[in-house]
Design an enzyme around this catalytic site. Structure first.
Site, PDB file in Angstrom:
ATOM      1  N   ASN A  13       0.880  -1.172   0.000  1.00 16.00           N
ATOM      2  CA  ASN A  13       0.000   0.000   0.000  1.00 16.00           C
ATOM      3  C   ASN A  13       0.916   1.220   0.000  1.00 16.00           C
ATOM      4  OD1 ASN A  13      -2.841   0.893   2.172  1.00 16.00           O
ATOM      5  ND2 ASN A  13      -2.477   1.327   0.027  1.00 16.00           N
ATOM      6  N   CYS A  73      -5.749   5.601   7.376  1.00 14.72           N
ATOM      7  CA  CYS A  73      -5.192   4.486   6.611  1.00 14.72           C
ATOM      8  C   CYS A  73      -4.231   3.734   7.520  1.00 14.72           C
ATOM      9  CB  CYS A  73      -4.476   4.990   5.359  1.00 14.72           C
ATOM     10  SG  CYS A  73      -3.573   3.704   4.473  1.00 14.72           S
ATOM     11  N   HIS A 165     -16.477   0.031   6.035  1.00 15.61           N
ATOM     12  CA  HIS A 165     -16.084  -1.214   5.381  1.00 15.61           C
ATOM     13  C   HIS A 165     -17.243  -2.199   5.335  1.00 15.61           C
ATOM     14  CE1 HIS A 165     -11.750  -0.273   5.417  1.00 15.61           C
ATOM     15  NE2 HIS A 165     -12.034   0.351   6.549  1.00 15.61           N
ATOM     16  N   GLU A 214     -10.857  -0.335  -2.460  1.00 15.44           N
ATOM     17  CA  GLU A 214     -10.947   0.875  -1.651  1.00 15.44           C
ATOM     18  C   GLU A 214     -11.664   1.986  -2.410  1.00 15.44           C
ATOM     19  OE1 GLU A 214      -7.793   2.062   1.018  1.00 15.44           O
ATOM     20  OE2 GLU A 214      -6.505   0.513   0.153  1.00 15.44           O
ATOM     21  N   CYS A 223      -4.977  -2.969   2.826  1.00 17.47           N
ATOM     22  CA  CYS A 223      -5.711  -1.894   3.493  1.00 17.47           C
ATOM     23  C   CYS A 223      -5.715  -2.195   4.983  1.00 17.47           C
ATOM     24  CB  CYS A 223      -7.141  -1.797   2.963  1.00 17.47           C
ATOM     25  SG  CYS A 223      -8.187  -0.605   3.838  1.00 17.47           S
ATOM     26  N   GLY A 224      -5.025  -1.360   5.763  1.00 16.20           N
ATOM     27  CA  GLY A 224      -4.889  -1.623   7.196  1.00 16.20           C
ATOM     28  C   GLY A 224      -6.201  -1.564   7.943  1.00 16.20           C
ATOM     29  N   THR A 225      -6.979  -0.486   7.719  1.00 13.74           N
ATOM     30  CA  THR A 225      -8.272  -0.382   8.409  1.00 13.74           C
ATOM     31  C   THR A 225      -9.197  -1.499   7.946  1.00 13.74           C
ATOM     32  OG1 THR A 225      -9.063   1.205   6.751  1.00 13.74           O
ATOM     33  CG2 THR A 225      -8.139   2.103   8.791  1.00 13.74           C
ATOM     34  N   GLY A 226      -9.109  -1.857   6.652  1.00 11.82           N
ATOM     35  CA  GLY A 226      -9.945  -2.936   6.141  1.00 11.82           C
ATOM     36  C   GLY A 226      -9.578  -4.284   6.734  1.00 11.82           C
TER      37      GLY A 226
END
Length: 280
Positions: A13, A73, A165, A214, A223-226
């Site tokens: 990313n 992010c 998400h 995203e 995707c870290g939050t994902g």
């Protein structure tokens, strides 16, 4: 005008980072679109400005490749932490970073070269209330609920980690036509602010495989939050234990949900690709 930048990536990313303790970016949205272009610019998933903050060690101000501003992010913030330490903004291994989703706290793990190798991020508590995510629903929470997309019915779990998400379980991800399906989810009428969509295969109770679409960026390598939202969804649906390793196209992340404290912890790498200067 010319600005100095550093290209960094975490699990593939990749963002262009600008140290706004020293540099000035007058039109971040336009600059984000320019530098993100892989033919005429630098090539990235977006632009992240590292700014001074009155409430934290620094502030992360992020923009997607289409120029839209992002709130948070998880991969990007690990790179912010590495940059802050390696480039001398901070000289401690526990730091705070202000984001549009609040202050995040990070622990830095140094490698043999004295630079940051791994970053553990306190990602805070997941948001599960439908109207706060937001997702249109008659239910307080959307956990394994049907969603009609392009003539098919999918079952989704909706989670916000400061950005929205939708998690969807698939038997196989290899042949997923994400370029077709991703935009259908992203722009679905039930998601007022659009949505990030995680397509997930459960390998076992400790391991997941994931691809992500995203909003504003398309498919990214991670995707870290994902990944955090996916771990929460899997735990809520009884599919995994409270700590999982998530295999992404760009690498692996370890996610743990401390349910007693209601805190998500994400641990992963962050790397510098190169430094440079560009006319914007």
């Amino acid at each position: 005008m010319k600005i100095k930048f550093t290209k960094m990536q975490a699990c593939g990313n990749d963002y262009v980072y600008v140290n706004c303790f020293e540099e000035t970016v007058k039109d971040p949205a336009a600059v984000a679109k320019f530098v993100s272009d892989r033919h005429f610019g630098i090539g990235s998933d977006g632009l992240i400005l590292i700014r001074p903050s009155e409430i934290a060690d620094c502030e992360m101000d992020m923009y997607n490749l289409d120029g839209s501003q992002g709130a948070m992010c998880g991969n990007g913030i690990r790179c912010v932490a590495k940059y802050a330490y390696d480039y001398g903004i901070v000289n401690k291994t526990s730091i705070s970073v202000a984001t549009k989703s609040g202050i995040k706290y990070l622990d830095l793990i140094l490698g043999e070269d004295g630079k940051v190798a791994l970053v553990k991020v306190n990602m805070g508590a997941p948001i599960l209330t439908s109207r706060q995510i937001p997702v249109v629903s008659t239910k307080e929470q959307v956990i394994n609920e049907p969603l009609h997309v392009d003539g098919e019915t999918y079952h989704i779990t909706a989670v916000s980690m400061g950005n929205p998400h939708a998690i969807v379980y698939m038997d196989e991800l290899k042949n997923l036509d994400i370029e077709k399906l991703g935009p259908k989810f992203e722009n679905h009428i039930d998601f007022p602010d659009r949505i990030n969509t995680e397509f997930v295969k459960v390998i076992d109770r400790h391991t997941l495989q994931m691809r992500v679409w995203e909003r504003g960026s398309g498919e990214t390598l991670a995707c870290g939050t994902g990944t955090c939202a996916t771990a929460v969804a899997c735990i809520l649906n009884g599919k995994t234990e409270d700590e999982v390793t998530v295999k992404l196209l760009g690498g692996e992340l370890i996610i743990r949900w401390d349910r007693d404290a209601n805190i998500i912890y994400m641990t992963g790498s962050a790397k510098v690709v190169f430094d440079g200067e560009i006319e914007v």
